[in-house]
Design a protein around this motif. Structure first.
Motif, PDB file in Angstrom:
ATOM      1  N   ASP A  86      -6.987 -10.935  -0.627  1.00 58.11           N
ATOM      2  CA  ASP A  86      -7.296 -10.165  -1.852  1.00 58.11           C
ATOM      3  C   ASP A  86      -8.612  -9.157  -1.524  1.00 58.11           C
ATOM      4  O   ASP A  86      -8.715  -8.121  -1.621  1.00 58.11           O
ATOM      5  N   GLU A  87      -9.377  -9.826  -0.467  1.00 56.15           N
ATOM      6  CA  GLU A  87     -10.760  -9.143  -0.431  1.00 56.15           C
ATOM      7  C   GLU A  87     -10.073  -7.954   1.077  1.00 56.15           C
ATOM      8  O   GLU A  87     -10.978  -6.734   0.994  1.00 56.15           O
ATOM      9  N   LEU A  88      -9.455  -8.452   1.754  1.00 56.65           N
ATOM     10  CA  LEU A  88      -9.217  -7.400   2.988  1.00 56.65           C
ATOM     11  C   LEU A  88      -8.474  -6.261   2.380  1.00 56.65           C
ATOM     12  O   LEU A  88      -8.420  -5.206   2.953  1.00 56.65           O
ATOM     13  N   SER A  89      -7.278  -6.674   1.655  1.00 54.25           N
ATOM     14  CA  SER A  89      -6.476  -5.663   1.238  1.00 54.25           C
ATOM     15  C   SER A  89      -7.073  -4.511   0.468  1.00 54.25           C
ATOM     16  O   SER A  89      -6.504  -3.475   0.382  1.00 54.25           O
ATOM     17  N   GLY A  90      -8.240  -4.875  -0.150  1.00 60.30           N
ATOM     18  CA  GLY A  90      -8.966  -3.955  -0.868  1.00 60.30           C
ATOM     19  C   GLY A  90      -9.353  -2.855   0.131  1.00 60.30           C
ATOM     20  O   GLY A  90      -9.375  -1.792  -0.131  1.00 60.30           O
ATOM     21  N   GLY A  91      -9.841  -3.331   1.184  1.00 61.03           N
ATOM     22  CA  GLY A  91     -10.239  -2.481   2.340  1.00 61.03           C
ATOM     23  C   GLY A  91      -9.238  -1.598   2.767  1.00 61.03           C
ATOM     24  O   GLY A  91      -9.685  -0.358   3.151  1.00 61.03           O
ATOM     25  N   VAL A  92      -8.258  -2.072   3.001  1.00 64.50           N
ATOM     26  CA  VAL A  92      -6.785  -1.427   3.526  1.00 64.50           C
ATOM     27  C   VAL A  92      -6.683  -0.399   2.772  1.00 64.50           C
ATOM     28  O   VAL A  92      -6.200   0.854   2.940  1.00 64.50           O
ATOM     29  N   ALA A  93      -6.563  -0.798   1.268  1.00 66.94           N
ATOM     30  CA  ALA A  93      -6.060   0.364   0.361  1.00 66.94           C
ATOM     31  C   ALA A  93      -7.063   1.511   0.244  1.00 66.94           C
ATOM     32  O   ALA A  93      -6.801   2.882   0.184  1.00 66.94           O
ATOM     33  N   HIS A  94      -8.449   1.167   0.232  1.00 59.07           N
ATOM     34  CA  HIS A  94      -9.405   2.212   0.273  1.00 59.07           C
ATOM     35  C   HIS A  94      -9.431   3.156   1.464  1.00 59.07           C
ATOM     36  O   HIS A  94      -9.404   4.490   1.296  1.00 59.07           O
ATOM     37  N   ALA A  95      -9.318   2.633   2.639  1.00 61.66           N
ATOM     38  CA  ALA A  95      -9.332   3.564   3.766  1.00 61.66           C
ATOM     39  C   ALA A  95      -8.136   4.330   3.815  1.00 61.66           C
ATOM     40  O   ALA A  95      -8.195   5.681   4.266  1.00 61.66           O
ATOM     41  N   THR A 111       0.895  -1.224  -0.083  1.00 62.96           N
ATOM     42  CA  THR A 111       0.063   0.076   0.056  1.00 62.96           C
ATOM     43  C   THR A 111       0.926   1.391  -0.112  1.00 62.96           C
ATOM     44  O   THR A 111       0.531   2.014  -0.526  1.00 62.96           O
ATOM     45  N   ALA A 112       1.938   1.357   0.717  1.00 55.00           N
ATOM     46  CA  ALA A 112       2.848   2.313   0.692  1.00 55.00           C
ATOM     47  C   ALA A 112       3.510   2.675  -0.428  1.00 55.00           C
ATOM     48  O   ALA A 112       3.513   3.933  -0.949  1.00 55.00           O
ATOM     49  N   GLN A 113       3.875   1.504  -1.254  1.00 50.70           N
ATOM     50  CA  GLN A 113       4.611   1.684  -2.295  1.00 50.70           C
ATOM     51  C   GLN A 113       3.710   2.160  -3.564  1.00 50.70           C
ATOM     52  O   GLN A 113       4.153   3.047  -4.153  1.00 50.70           O
ATOM     53  N   GLN A 114       2.377   1.761  -3.344  1.00 47.65           N
ATOM     54  CA  GLN A 114       1.423   2.270  -4.613  1.00 47.65           C
ATOM     55  C   GLN A 114       1.028   3.554  -4.244  1.00 47.65           C
ATOM     56  O   GLN A 114       0.616   4.347  -5.110  1.00 47.65           O
ATOM     57  N   ARG A 160      -1.287  15.740  16.464  1.00 46.33           N
ATOM     58  CA  ARG A 160      -0.881  15.576  14.960  1.00 46.33           C
ATOM     59  C   ARG A 160      -1.412  14.490  14.461  1.00 46.33           C
ATOM     60  O   ARG A 160      -1.676  14.352  13.430  1.00 46.33           O
ATOM     61  N   ILE A 161      -1.476  13.525  15.090  1.00 40.39           N
ATOM     62  CA  ILE A 161      -2.124  12.035  14.517  1.00 40.39           C
ATOM     63  C   ILE A 161      -3.746  11.989  14.445  1.00 40.39           C
ATOM     64  O   ILE A 161      -4.227  12.206  15.504  1.00 40.39           O
ATOM     65  N   ALA A 162      -4.002  12.181  13.316  1.00 45.87           N
ATOM     66  CA  ALA A 162      -5.548  12.292  13.125  1.00 45.87           C
ATOM     67  C   ALA A 162      -6.117  10.729  13.523  1.00 45.87           C
ATOM     68  O   ALA A 162      -7.120  10.663  14.067  1.00 45.87           O
ATOM     69  N   LEU A 163      -5.442   9.576  13.151  1.00 45.87           N
ATOM     70  CA  LEU A 163      -5.864   8.615  13.236  1.00 45.87           C
ATOM     71  C   LEU A 163      -5.054   7.345  13.011  1.00 45.87           C
ATOM     72  O   LEU A 163      -3.791   7.793  12.471  1.00 45.87           O
ATOM     73  N   TYR A 164      -5.315   6.033  13.710  1.00 46.04           N
ATOM     74  CA  TYR A 164      -4.447   5.105  13.466  1.00 46.04           C
ATOM     75  C   TYR A 164      -5.043   3.791  12.837  1.00 46.04           C
ATOM     76  O   TYR A 164      -6.091   3.368  13.544  1.00 46.04           O
ATOM     77  N   LEU A 165      -4.526   3.206  11.733  1.00 45.90           N
ATOM     78  CA  LEU A 165      -5.229   2.025  11.062  1.00 45.90           C
ATOM     79  C   LEU A 165      -4.334   0.926  11.420  1.00 45.90           C
ATOM     80  O   LEU A 165      -3.048   0.996  10.998  1.00 45.90           O
ATOM     81  N   ASN A 166      -4.764  -0.242  11.941  1.00 47.74           N
ATOM     82  CA  ASN A 166      -4.187  -1.342  12.268  1.00 47.74           C
ATOM     83  C   ASN A 166      -4.383  -2.548  11.648  1.00 47.74           C
ATOM     84  O   ASN A 166      -5.485  -2.814  11.248  1.00 47.74           O
ATOM     85  N   PHE A 167      -3.416  -3.277  11.066  1.00 46.25           N
ATOM     86  CA  PHE A 167      -3.528  -4.519  10.202  1.00 46.25           C
ATOM     87  C   PHE A 167      -2.652  -5.611  10.576  1.00 46.25           C
ATOM     88  O   PHE A 167      -1.550  -5.832  10.438  1.00 46.25           O
TER      89      PHE A 167
END
Length: 507
Positions: free
Chosen positions: A463-472, A298-301, A341-348
């Motif tokens: 495949d299914e969950l990484s789409g949610g990661v990228a979207h968020a 996700t970071a690379q893309q 300054r940190i608006a939010l944190y996403l954990n995977f």
């Protein structure tokens, strides 16, 4: 990982989209310049879920698997496997244009050297089995103690939570308490202050209690199954117990790998994290190469989409498996202004469980086992739920139980969220209908074992969950308005030019 609870609103399973199984191809070039409208939750408008492909994630997982294979079979903290995995992540980030940093921290590392012992000596002799009947609490001190077993307010949710519970407690006895409303640290400290030689903390749900006292305790501490604890509490005045723990604590140093986008508002940072280490017992391909690889891809893309409105910071945590240490040290080391300054944190953490589910962290705080979520966490939950609904995929909430790296962020009052494919909880019949797989089995039967290898990663889950990661990530890189009230910079920075001040015209 926590036992999962079902939501009554869970949707039925629909066939997943296959659009992300292949690489993005030439069509991506047509959408790179479109961007995502600030604050949108429309999955069809997002570009990043198309760029982040399962093939790209698989390549990272394969490389992390090779690193573990050639470095002792794992990627545990303070091993060559962890260091080489960190080198790999840093190199991949540099190639994408980031400037990754290794941020060091000191910590106390707890090691258990041999199996613990819990024996009932009277009124009848009974040897309890490690892992099946009980387990050592991490950061338990070493010791071999024998004494009377004394149940302490055992039927209460507050068992052992106050000094008053131990009034008249016999010096040198072994306390038997039940899991409940306060921390294991508090129960153990109260017992030690009352003169207990050791403590057994019984679970209040199925299975042996795998817990931690956070820092080295004053007395040997073990967690048991509910059945074991109930039997000890029912034994009465003649109960005598032996507890033995063989463990040590040493001073160590490790590090996280952190990188952030070059552009974006410095005062409104979106943090995205996954733990990089595995347990010593295995390569940790689901736990957590799956999360590491997805965040890395996700970071690379994201770097291909140009400067975001908000700064996005990616973190690959160390020493998670020893008690969330890397992420906790990071949050504790932030100055107050840096935290603000940190608006939010996403954990995977675990996205490829073999018998997977689609779990969204309970940002609304609706489940009994959830910690109180900071404001804005419910908005993050909705972002993920909306994505899965648009994709025609069932999803359900999972407890914010404190078992992963979001814990320190939540404690600091930072809105948090994320996804999870299931760990040591058991899949129900309804969940098998929603997600496929086998009811009555754990979501990940290989959790914390040598079998957590690349052959047991579920690529459909990724495949299914990484789409949610990228979207968020893409959504919040553009706007965090629903989470923390900060509108995109194009709105916030608009010049203020009034025509009047009160009744007086200016122009």
């Amino acid at each position: 990982m926590p036992t999962r609870q079902r939501s009554p609103e869970t949707r039925r399973h629909l066939p997943p989209s296959a659009k992300r199984l292949a690489s993005a191809g030439a069509s991506v070039a047509l959408v790179l310049g479109l961007g995502l409208a600030p604050g949108t939750a429309n999955a069809d408008a997002a570009v990043l879920p198309t760029l982040v492909t399962t093939d790209g994630i698989r390549e990272h997982v394969e490389n992390l698997s090779t690193i573990a294979e050639y470095n002792g079979g794992n990627r545990a903290t303070n091993t060559p496997g962890y260091d080489v995995a960190a080198d790999y992540v840093a190199d991949q980030l540099k190639r994408a244009g980031y400037r990754p940093k290794r941020e060091k921290y000191d910590y106390e590392m707890w090691d258990e050297h041999s199996e613990p012992v819990l024996t009932q000596l009277s009124p009848e002799h009974r040897e309890f089995t490690p892992e099946d009947d009980f387990a050592t609490m991490s950061y338990s001190t070493a010791g071999d103690v024998t004494g009377a077993g004394v149940a302490v307010d055992y039927d209460s949710q507050d068992s052992g939570c106050t000094a008053d519970d131990f009034a008249g407690f016999p010096d040198g006895a072994v306390a038997v308490v039940k899991r409940g409303s306060c921390t294991f640290t508090s129960k153990t400290a109260n017992a030690a202050d009352a003169g207990a030689a050791g403590i057994v903390i019984a679970n209040n749900q199925e299975g042996a209690l795998l817990g931690t006292v956070g820092e080295e305790s004053a007395i040997p501490t073990v967690g048991s199954t509910a059945e074991t604890g109930d039997a000890l509490a029912a034994a009465g005045d003649g109960l005598e117990l032996r507890v033995r723990v063989d463990a040590s604590v040493t001073e160590e140093t490790s590090y996280n790998v952190v990188a952030e986008t070059k552009g974006g508002a410095r005062d409104n940072v979106v943090m995205v994290g996954a733990h990089l280490d595995s347990v010593p017992e295995g390569p940790g391909m689901n736990d957590n190469a799956s999360g590491t690889a997805t965040v890395l891809e996700t970071a690379q893309q994201l770097a291909k989409l140009g400067g975001p409105n908000n700064r996005v910071r990616f973190a690959f945590w160390g020493t998670e498996e020893q008690g969330l240490i890397g992420s906790t040290k990071y949050v504790e080391g932030l100055k107050e202004k840096e935290r603000e300054r940190i608006a939010l944190y996403l954990n995977f953490d675990m996205l490829g469980s073999p018998n997977y589910g689609r779990f969204v962290y309970d940002g609304r705080g609706e489940l009994d086992g959830s910690l109180p979520p900071p404001s804005g966490s419910g908005a993050i939950q909705k972002t993920f739920e909306d994505y899965f609904e648009q994709e025609g995929l069932a999803a359900e909430p999972t407890e914010f139980s404190g078992r992963s790296d979001y814990s320190a962020f939540m404690e600091a009052g930072i809105a948090s969220g994320g996804l999870f494919s299931g760990g040591d909880g058991t899949k129900t019949e309804d969940q098998a209908d929603d997600y496929g797989g086998t009811a009555g089995e754990d979501f990940d039967p290989n959790y914390h074992t040598p079998a957590d290898d690349i052959d047991n990663v579920n690529w459909r889950a990724i495949d299914e969950l990484s789409g949610g990661v990228a979207h968020a990530v893409e959504t919040y890189s553009e706007s965090t308005l629903p989470v923390n009230g900060v509108a995109p910079r194009t709105f916030r920075d608009r010049e203020f030019r009034p025509d009047q001040v009160g009744d007086l015209w200016l122009r």
